[in-house]
Design a protein around this motif. Structure first.
Motif, mmCIF file in Angstrom:
data_model
loop_
_atom_site.group_PDB
_atom_site.id
_atom_site.type_symbol
_atom_site.label_atom_id
_atom_site.label_comp_id
_atom_site.label_asym_id
_atom_site.label_seq_id
_atom_site.Cartn_x
_atom_site.Cartn_y
_atom_site.Cartn_z
ATOM 1 N N GLN A 1 24.680 113.709 53.538
ATOM 2 C CA GLN A 1 24.189 112.322 53.484
ATOM 3 C C GLN A 1 24.173 111.852 52.042
ATOM 4 O OE1 GLN A 1 20.227 113.343 55.563
ATOM 5 N NE2 GLN A 1 19.621 111.685 54.207
ATOM 6 N N GLY A 2 23.696 110.625 51.817
ATOM 7 C CA GLY A 2 23.820 110.013 50.499
ATOM 8 C C GLY A 2 23.161 110.802 49.386
ATOM 9 N N ARG A 3 21.938 111.240 49.637
ATOM 10 C CA ARG A 3 21.162 111.879 48.566
ATOM 11 C C ARG A 3 21.787 113.192 48.095
ATOM 12 N NH1 ARG A 3 15.844 112.063 52.065
ATOM 13 N NH2 ARG A 3 16.909 110.237 52.865
ATOM 14 N N GLU B 1 24.075 112.153 45.494
ATOM 15 C CA GLU B 1 23.281 111.746 44.323
ATOM 16 C C GLU B 1 22.818 112.963 43.532
ATOM 17 O OE1 GLU B 1 20.155 109.585 46.285
ATOM 18 O OE2 GLU B 1 21.210 107.680 46.084
ATOM 19 N N PHE C 1 17.602 102.995 44.382
ATOM 20 C CA PHE C 1 16.984 103.311 45.680
ATOM 21 C C PHE C 1 16.058 104.517 45.462
ATOM 22 C CE2 PHE C 1 17.156 105.462 49.881
ATOM 23 C CZ PHE C 1 16.490 104.493 50.582
ATOM 24 N N THR D 1 15.608 107.509 46.773
ATOM 25 C CA THR D 1 16.188 108.857 46.656
ATOM 26 C C THR D 1 17.022 108.982 45.373
ATOM 27 O OG1 THR D 1 18.171 108.274 47.912
ATOM 28 C CG2 THR D 1 16.340 109.178 49.167
ATOM 29 N N THR E 1 23.839 98.923 42.874
ATOM 30 C CA THR E 1 23.540 99.156 44.286
ATOM 31 C C THR E 1 23.912 97.913 45.086
ATOM 32 O OG1 THR E 1 21.643 100.463 43.521
ATOM 33 C CG2 THR E 1 21.737 99.971 45.857
ATOM 34 N N ASN F 1 19.262 97.400 48.179
ATOM 35 C CA ASN F 1 18.356 97.762 49.281
ATOM 36 C C ASN F 1 16.896 97.518 48.915
ATOM 37 O OD1 ASN F 1 17.034 98.861 51.461
ATOM 38 N ND2 ASN F 1 17.829 100.928 51.209
ATOM 39 N N ASP G 1 26.633 102.356 44.150
ATOM 40 C CA ASP G 1 25.893 102.902 45.286
ATOM 41 C C ASP G 1 26.270 101.985 46.445
ATOM 42 O OD1 ASP G 1 24.112 103.501 47.295
ATOM 43 O OD2 ASP G 1 22.411 103.834 45.959
ATOM 44 N N CYS H 1 26.326 102.017 49.865
ATOM 45 C CA CYS H 1 25.873 102.162 51.263
ATOM 46 C C CYS H 1 26.170 100.938 52.121
ATOM 47 C CB CYS H 1 24.369 102.402 51.292
ATOM 48 S SG CYS H 1 23.892 103.897 50.454
ATOM 49 N N ARG H 2 26.024 99.737 51.532
ATOM 50 C CA ARG H 2 26.192 98.510 52.317
ATOM 51 C C ARG H 2 27.255 97.607 51.694
ATOM 52 N NH1 ARG H 2 21.053 100.091 52.072
ATOM 53 N NH2 ARG H 2 20.045 100.628 54.042
ATOM 54 N N SER I 1 25.919 106.657 51.411
ATOM 55 C CA SER I 1 25.286 107.182 52.602
ATOM 56 C C SER I 1 26.024 106.568 53.776
ATOM 57 C CB SER I 1 23.811 106.785 52.635
ATOM 58 O OG SER I 1 23.297 107.041 53.926
ATOM 59 N N LYS J 1 25.393 106.739 56.682
ATOM 60 C CA LYS J 1 24.437 106.362 57.721
ATOM 61 C C LYS J 1 24.207 104.855 57.766
ATOM 62 C CE LYS J 1 20.892 109.218 58.017
ATOM 63 N NZ LYS J 1 19.764 110.130 57.631
ATOM 64 N N LYS J 2 24.737 104.142 56.787
ATOM 65 C CA LYS J 2 24.626 102.680 56.783
ATOM 66 C C LYS J 2 25.971 102.082 57.211
ATOM 67 C CE LYS J 2 20.927 104.019 54.424
ATOM 68 N NZ LYS J 2 20.826 104.513 53.080
HETATM 69 C C1 LIG Z 1 20.003 105.245 52.212
HETATM 70 C C2 LIG Z 1 20.330 105.035 50.828
HETATM 71 C C3 LIG Z 1 20.555 106.119 49.959
HETATM 72 C C4 LIG Z 1 20.329 107.569 50.369
HETATM 73 O O1 LIG Z 1 21.097 107.964 51.440
HETATM 74 P P1 LIG Z 1 20.603 109.048 52.506
HETATM 75 O O2 LIG Z 1 21.769 109.159 53.442
HETATM 76 O O3 LIG Z 1 19.375 108.524 53.165
HETATM 77 O O4 LIG Z 1 20.359 110.331 51.783
HETATM 78 C C5 LIG Z 1 20.936 105.828 48.656
HETATM 79 N N1 LIG Z 1 21.056 104.557 48.223
HETATM 80 C C6 LIG Z 1 20.847 103.501 49.029
HETATM 81 C C7 LIG Z 1 21.019 102.113 48.503
HETATM 82 C C8 LIG Z 1 20.465 103.692 50.353
HETATM 83 O O5 LIG Z 1 20.236 102.637 51.132
#
Ligand SMILES: *Cc1c(COP(=O)(O)O)cnc(C)c1O
Length: 460
Positions: free
Chosen positions: A101-103, A106, A126, A128, A184, A188, A217, A219-220, A257, A259-260
């Motif tokens: 996952q993202g962290r 990182e 963020f 993490t 980022t 977020n 970063d 994620c989105r 990540s 997951k987003k």
């Molecule tokens: C969720 C998120 C992370 C961390 O990712 P995980 O998959 O939860 O470890 C890092 N940066 C941003 C902006 C996030 O939204």
């Protein structure tokens, strides 16, 4: 669809997951058992779960079909090649490391570059990201633009970084001590607000001038690309993917990540331009995540990421995604619910301090709203205020957070319009009963990250 006001979900439902409906009486009991902290609730006691948009997406039939083709070979799996191809196509970064996952990405990248005496600078780190940087001994500095700190005033790109401050900090700390600049997108922690291409370019120019690593970063990144196309001049005729590719092209690397915006339940990656840096990270990856062609992921996970990263840029998906979040936020605003404006990409942020102005901050108006949302409608949300960020002074008095917010994070492709209309109706009751809402006190709390496990009692 441009001639219709109604935006329909651009998918139909093939598989369903039951929602366990509960009554007010039941929820009263459940909330008491959870000590007024919805993190302690089991998911089957929740009707609409807005706790997070992370890892909660619904996958498509194509993604599920891809899962069946997962190549679970230890090294050189075909699923890895598909994931790598998908990420390379987007980022243009030559060296790609899969992570669980993202962290994890990182920890590897910022752990390697960080350490005592080093600084990272971001629009907003963020939590993490900040934790991994601080764990290495380095310092994380947030420099969002001023507009980003004002919750009420409209600005198209409240996620931007203050580039004037960026240069000042580089000069003050010495460019050799800046381990990296992290943009980022969307921001977020700053309310899911977008960053403009102009800002991303300005940051790139400064990093280049001082020879500092520049990371996204991301994620989105698809949601951010939607806002750029919508609000920034010169991008009306670009595709969302082209816009994202341009954002990546400015950088030395990215952490995601999945997951987003990769529309999966687990996964992430780290992508880099420079071979030397990538090799150092790869060594760390192999020690803690896994071999370089799976890095903590199953072959089937990598298939789903490869497909999700393409699906997320489909115009109908992104249009539905952003307009449905905005729809909820705008309706609540029209009803008089105080909130952060404009509405960001993945969540609506409510101003609980203003809504419950009769509850003092040391009785946590945000937590009170979280509890009312659950009691009234079985909606689970998260407090982002003094429960999450509050500290105590030497006399044990609360030093409150700057804002008392509640976040409604919208999972991707999970809820339909009628779910959203239900949420709006719940808010109707919340507003009518607003003067009866009661504050809370903390009866038990851990030393760190107290919002997850604290116990509360109602002030009667
Ligand atoms: C969720 C998120 C992370 C961390 O990712 P995980 O998959 O939860 O470890 C890092 N940066 C941003 C902006 C996030 O939204």
């Amino acid at each position: 669809m441009e001639n219709f006001k109604t935006i329909i979900e651009p998918f139909k439902i093939k598989m369903v997951e039951p929602i366990h409906l509960s009554s007010f009486i039941q929820r009263k009991e459940y909330l008491k058992e959870a000590n007024f902290n919805p993190f302690a609730l089991d998911s089957d006691k929740v009707i609409i779960d807005f706790l997070t948009d992370s890892g909660t997406s619904a996958m498509s039939s194509d993604q599920w079909a891809g899962m069946m083709q997962g190549d679970e070979s230890y090294a050189g799996a075909s699923s890895w090649h598909k994931m790598r191809e998908s990420i390379f196509d987007l980022t243009g970064h030559e060296f790609i490391l899969p992570t669980h996952q993202g962290r994890a990405g990182e920890r590897i990248l910022y752990g390697h570059l960080g350490g005592p005496g080093k600084f990272f600078i971001s629009n907003t780190h963020f939590d993490t990201t900040r934790a991994n940087i601080e764990f290495s001994g380095a310092e994380a500095i947030d420099i969002p633009v001023e507009e980003g700190k004002n919750p009420k005033e409209y600005h198209p790109f409240k996620g931007n970084m203050d580039v004037k401050k960026l240069e000042e900090i580089i000069l003050e700390k010495g460019s050799a001590n800046i381990a990296g600049v992290i943009l980022t997108v969307t921001n977020n922690s700053g309310g899911g607000q977008p960053v403009s291409m102009e800002n991303a370019k300005a940051v790139a120019a400064i990093c280049k001038k001082y020879k500092i690593y520049y990371f996204l970063d991301c994620c989105r990144v698809a949601e951010n690309a939607y806002f750029i196309r919508l609000r920034e001049k010169g991008y009306e005729n670009k595709t969302y993917k082209e816009i994202a590719q341009e954002l990546f092209s400015l950088t030395d690397g990215a952490v995601m990540s999945a997951k987003k915006d990769a529309l999966v339940n687990m996964g992430g990656f780290l992508s880099l331009k420079e071979e030397e840096l990538a090799n150092a990270c790869k060594n760390l990856l192999i020690i803690t995540e896994g071999f370089a062609t799976y890095g903590g992921l199953s072959g089937r996970d990598m298939e789903a990421i490869a497909i999700g990263l393409r699906e997320v840029f489909e115009p109908n998906y992104l249009h539905y995604r952003i307009t449905s979040t905005t729809f909820l936020g705008e309706k609540l605003r029209e009803m008089g619910v105080p909130l952060m404006w404009p509405i960001g990409g993945h969540a609506v942020y409510l101003d609980a301090k203003e809504l419950y102005d009769h509850i003092p901050v040391d009785q946590y108006p945000g937590q009170a709203l979280v509890c009312e949302l659950y009691l009234t409608g079985g909606i689970r949300a998260v407090e982002i205020g003094s429960v999450m960020f509050g500290k105590y002074d030497d006399n044990g008095k609360l030093i409150p957070a700057p804002m008392e917010l509640v976040r409604l994070a919208i999972p991707r492709r999970v809820y339909t319009q009628s779910h959203i209309e239900y949420v709006i109706e719940v808010f109707d009751k919340i507003l009518k009963n607003k003067h009866n809402a009661k504050g809370l006190i903390i009866t038990e709390e851990p030393k760190f990250l107290r919002h997850f496990t604290s116990k509360f009692k109602r002030v009667e």
